[in-house]
Enzyme design. Structure first.
Site, short mmCIF file in Angstrom:
data_model
loop_
_atom_site.label_atom_id
_atom_site.label_comp_id
_atom_site.label_asym_id
_atom_site.label_seq_id
_atom_site.Cartn_x
_atom_site.Cartn_y
_atom_site.Cartn_z
N HIS A 71 35.48 39.23 44.85
CA HIS A 71 36.61 39.98 45.51
C HIS A 71 36.33 41.38 45.54
CE1 HIS A 71 39.49 36.46 46.36
NE2 HIS A 71 38.16 36.17 46.65
N GLU A 73 38.42 43.93 44.78
CA GLU A 73 38.84 44.44 43.61
C GLU A 73 38.11 44.22 42.34
OE1 GLU A 73 42.31 42.32 46.39
OE2 GLU A 73 40.20 41.92 45.65
N CYS A 97 44.60 38.78 46.15
CA CYS A 97 44.98 37.47 45.57
C CYS A 97 45.54 37.46 44.35
CB CYS A 97 43.82 36.55 45.81
SG CYS A 97 42.47 36.83 44.41
N CYS A 100 42.75 38.20 41.44
CA CYS A 100 42.47 39.65 41.31
C CYS A 100 43.70 40.59 40.78
CB CYS A 100 42.04 40.06 42.72
SG CYS A 100 40.53 39.47 43.12
#
Length: 144
Positions: A71, A73, A97, A100
């Site tokens: 992801h 992040e 999410c 993360c």
């Protein structure tokens, strides 16, 4: 519009621009991490790990893609070359999410900024993220 809102808008626009670097055919995400002096510390977008092939077959198979993708992040946190304690994370097109969010909290980021438009398939997960951020004392700012 306040000074903070102007900077938030600028960094969200930058996260949106960075999201376009992703090869994901369904959801392109971008992240920008800035310090307290509004200096950009790191950026990231969602994609497969370096050296792992970005084939159309992998990217179009949602179940497999979710197992392979890093992801935005996480990429931004990994690419940072300095402490993230006290920093702000900007994500586009929606908030982090729960997985993360755990990394965000552990890294010392104290503020997260994102648009409010969470896709339906991520809503429950993002509600968990909101609870985690609240318990950890990390500020969350969402913009329409």
């Amino acid at each position: 519009m306040t000074r903070q809102e102007k900077w938030d808008k600028r960094f969200l626009e930058l996260a949106q621009f960075i999201s376009k670097w992703s090869l994901d055919p369904s959801t392109q995400t971008g992240a920008v991490i800035v310090d307290k002096d509004l200096r950009i510390i790191s950026t990231g977008y969602n994609g497969l790990p370096k050296g792992v092939e970005d084939t159309k077959e992998r990217l179009n198979n949602r179940e497999l893609k979710y197992r392979l993708v890093v992801h935005c992040e996480t990429n931004a946190i990994l690419f940072a070359r300095t402490s993230l304690v006290g920093c702000t994370l900007y994500t586009y097109p929606f908030m982090s999410c729960s997985t993360c969010t755990g990394l965000v909290i552990q890294s010392g980021i104290v503020r997260c900024v994102a648009p409010t438009n969470t896709p339906e398939r991520w809503k429950d997960n993002c509600e968990i993220s909101k609870q985690m951020l609240k318990e950890a004392g990390v500020e969350l700012t969402l913009y329409d």
